[in-house]
Design an enzyme around this catalytic site. Sequence first.
Site, PDB file in Angstrom:
ATOM      1  CD  GLU A   1     -62.879  10.170 -31.796  1.00  0.00           C
ATOM      2  OE1 GLU A   1     -61.731  10.660 -31.831  1.00  0.00           O
ATOM      3  OE2 GLU A   1     -63.148   9.091 -31.230  1.00  0.00           O
TER       4      GLU A   1
ATOM      5  CE1 TYR B   1     -45.856   2.720 -56.601  1.00  0.00           C
ATOM      6  CE2 TYR B   1     -45.927   4.925 -57.513  1.00  0.00           C
ATOM      7  CZ  TYR B   1     -45.215   3.816 -57.132  1.00  0.00           C
ATOM      8  OH  TYR B   1     -43.861   3.788 -57.280  1.00  0.00           O
TER       9      TYR B   1
ATOM     10  CD  GLU C   1     -54.596   0.572 -30.778  1.00  0.00           C
ATOM     11  OE1 GLU C   1     -53.998   1.019 -29.800  1.00  0.00           O
ATOM     12  OE2 GLU C   1     -55.720   1.001 -31.136  1.00  0.00           O
TER      13      GLU C   1
ATOM     14  CE  LYS D   1     -58.840   9.757 -33.684  1.00  0.00           C
ATOM     15  NZ  LYS D   1     -59.614   9.122 -32.597  1.00  0.00           N
TER      16      LYS D   1
END
Length: 120
Positions: free
Chosen positions: A21, A54, A74, A99
């Site tokens: 990852e 934005y 987190e 994810k």
Amino acid sequence: MTTIELAGIELWGFHGLLEHERSEGQRFLFDVELELADPVTVARTDAIADTVDYRRAVSCVREVSEGRDFVMLEALATAVAEALLERFPVVRVRVRVRKPDVELPAPVEHAAVAVELRAP
């Protein structure tokens, strides 16, 4: 109360617990809610200077995500929420990080963490 929502901000990141990852990267989806500090003023002035642009908010999310690699969702969600709360005229921020390509022992749509912070 006026809340701005930016849903499904898709970014590529190198966050995660597993080595692949962190080396190969993966998609992350960010959902952001920003509660304006002064919704009456922006309603009256109709001016971008009195609200959250934005484009700048999305750039802030990208900047935090690309600024360093996080192991835990987190920590990533908290860092994004803190940056948004610091940079924009808001009293509350909620950030959910998903994810969608997570690999778990059973199929799941996504793994996610949501963090909500308020201005002091």
